[in-house]
Write a protein that holds these residues in place. Structure first.
Motif, short mmCIF file in Angstrom:
data_model
loop_
_atom_site.label_atom_id
_atom_site.label_comp_id
_atom_site.label_asym_id
_atom_site.label_seq_id
_atom_site.Cartn_x
_atom_site.Cartn_y
_atom_site.Cartn_z
N ARG A 117 0.84 -1.20 0.00
CA ARG A 117 0.00 0.00 0.00
C ARG A 117 0.88 1.26 0.00
N THR A 118 2.00 1.18 0.73
CA THR A 118 2.93 2.32 0.81
C THR A 118 3.47 2.65 -0.59
N ALA A 119 3.82 1.61 -1.34
CA ALA A 119 4.38 1.84 -2.67
C ALA A 119 3.32 2.46 -3.59
N VAL A 120 2.09 1.94 -3.52
CA VAL A 120 1.02 2.48 -4.37
C VAL A 120 0.75 3.94 -3.99
N ASP A 121 0.76 4.23 -2.70
CA ASP A 121 0.53 5.61 -2.25
C ASP A 121 1.64 6.55 -2.72
N ALA A 122 2.84 6.00 -2.86
CA ALA A 122 3.98 6.83 -3.30
C ALA A 122 3.95 7.03 -4.82
N ILE A 123 3.58 5.98 -5.56
CA ILE A 123 3.66 6.07 -7.02
C ILE A 123 2.43 6.77 -7.63
N SER A 124 1.27 6.65 -7.00
CA SER A 124 0.04 7.20 -7.60
C SER A 124 0.13 8.71 -7.89
N PRO A 125 0.56 9.54 -6.91
CA PRO A 125 0.63 10.97 -7.21
C PRO A 125 1.66 11.30 -8.29
N LEU A 126 2.72 10.49 -8.34
CA LEU A 126 3.74 10.70 -9.37
C LEU A 126 3.15 10.38 -10.74
N TYR A 127 2.44 9.27 -10.86
CA TYR A 127 1.79 8.92 -12.13
C TYR A 127 0.75 9.99 -12.51
N ASP A 128 0.02 10.50 -11.53
CA ASP A 128 -0.98 11.55 -11.82
C ASP A 128 -0.28 12.77 -12.44
N ALA A 129 0.86 13.14 -11.85
CA ALA A 129 1.62 14.30 -12.34
C ALA A 129 2.15 14.04 -13.74
N VAL A 130 2.60 12.82 -13.99
CA VAL A 130 3.11 12.47 -15.33
C VAL A 130 1.97 12.54 -16.35
N ASN A 131 0.79 12.06 -15.95
CA ASN A 131 -0.36 12.12 -16.86
C ASN A 131 -0.71 13.56 -17.25
N VAL A 132 -0.59 14.47 -16.28
CA VAL A 132 -0.88 15.89 -16.57
C VAL A 132 0.11 16.41 -17.61
N ILE A 133 1.38 16.08 -17.43
CA ILE A 133 2.42 16.51 -18.39
C ILE A 133 2.12 15.92 -19.77
N GLU A 134 1.83 14.63 -19.79
CA GLU A 134 1.57 13.96 -21.09
C GLU A 134 0.41 14.63 -21.82
N LYS A 135 -0.64 14.97 -21.07
CA LYS A 135 -1.85 15.52 -21.71
C LYS A 135 -1.72 17.00 -22.04
N SER A 136 -0.74 17.67 -21.43
CA SER A 136 -0.59 19.10 -21.68
C SER A 136 0.23 19.39 -22.94
N HIS A 137 0.72 18.34 -23.59
CA HIS A 137 1.48 18.51 -24.83
C HIS A 137 0.73 17.83 -25.97
#
Ligand SMILES: Cc1cc2nc3c(=O)[nH]c(=O)nc-3n(C[C@H](O)[C@H](O)[C@H](O)COP(=O)(O)O)c2cc1C
Length: 153
Positions: free
Chosen positions: A103-123
Motif C-alpha cells: 500500500r505504501t508503494a502504491v501511495d507513493a507512485i500514484s501521485p507521481l503517475y498523476d503528475a506524469v499524466n498531466v504533463i503527457e496531456k498538456s502537450h
C-alpha cells in the motif's frame, strides 16, 4: 503471482490461472490479444515507453502498474518484465511476473503517475517524451536511478 508471456510484438502467448482470475478474462479472450487489453487509462504512457525501451535492449524492468479487469475494476501490480532470448541471444518474447505491491508503494507512485499524466496531456506532440523526462527527472532529484527508486518506495 500473476504471469503472462508475450511475443516480441506484445501479443499475449501465455497467462497463468491467477492472471485470468484477477483480470476476469477467459484464456481464449487474451491469447493472441495485445497486452494493452488490460491497460488502465490512469497508467502513464511514459512508463510503457520506458518498459519497452528497456526490454527491447535485452534488460529487465520493474514497474508499478495499474491494470483494468474485464469488469472495469482496477488492480495494482508490481511487475518484473524480462526478455526471453534464444541460444543465439535473439529476443524471442517477453515474460512478466507480477505480485501485489505494498500500500505504501502504491501511495507513493500514484501521485507521481498523476503528475506524469498531466504533463503527457498538456502537450499535443511529444507528450510521452516530456512525461518520461519529467518522471526520470523527478526521480533523479531524489538521487536515485529509476530501479533504485522503484525498490525504495
Ligand atoms: C511481458 C509484457 C507484459 C505487459 N504487461 C502489461 C500489463 O500488465 N498492463 C498493461 O497495461 N500493459 C502491459 N504491457 C505493455 C503493453 O504491451 C502496452 O505497451 C501498454 O498496455 C500500453 O498500450 P498502448 O501502447 O497501446 O497504449 C506489457 C508488455 C509486455 C511485453
Amino acid at each position: 503471482m500473476l504471469v503472462s508471456k508475450t511475443d516480441v510484438g506484445g501479443l499475449i502467448t501465455y497467462v497463468n490461472s491467477e492472471f485470468l482470475k484477477i483480470s476476469g478474462y477467459e484464456e481464449h479472450e487474451v491469447l493472441g490479444a495485445p497486452h494493452s487489453i488490460i491497460r488502465h487509462p490512469a497508467m502513464p504512457r511514459s512508463v510503457f515507453k520506458l518498459l519497452w525501451e528497456t526490454i527491447s535492449k535485452g534488460e529487465e524492468v520493474f514497474a508499478y502498474v495499474i491494470n483494468r479487469a474485464k469488469c472495469g475494476d482496477h488492480y495494482w501490480v508490481f511487475a518484473h518484465v524480462t526478455p526471453t532470448v534464444n541460444r543465439t541471444g535473439k529476443i524471442i518474447g517477453f515474460h512478466s511476473n507480477r505480485r501485489a505491491p505494498s500500500r505504501t508503494a502504491v501511495d507513493a507512485i500514484s501521485p507521481l503517475y498523476d503528475a506524469v499524466n498531466v504533463i503527457e496531456k498538456s502537450h499535443d506532440r511529444y507528450g510521452v517524451e516530456r512525461g518520461l523526462e519529467f518522471l526520470l527527472s523527478k526521480i533523479a532529484k531524489s538521487g536515485l536511478s529509476y530501479s533504485e527508486f522503484i525498490f525504495s518506495i
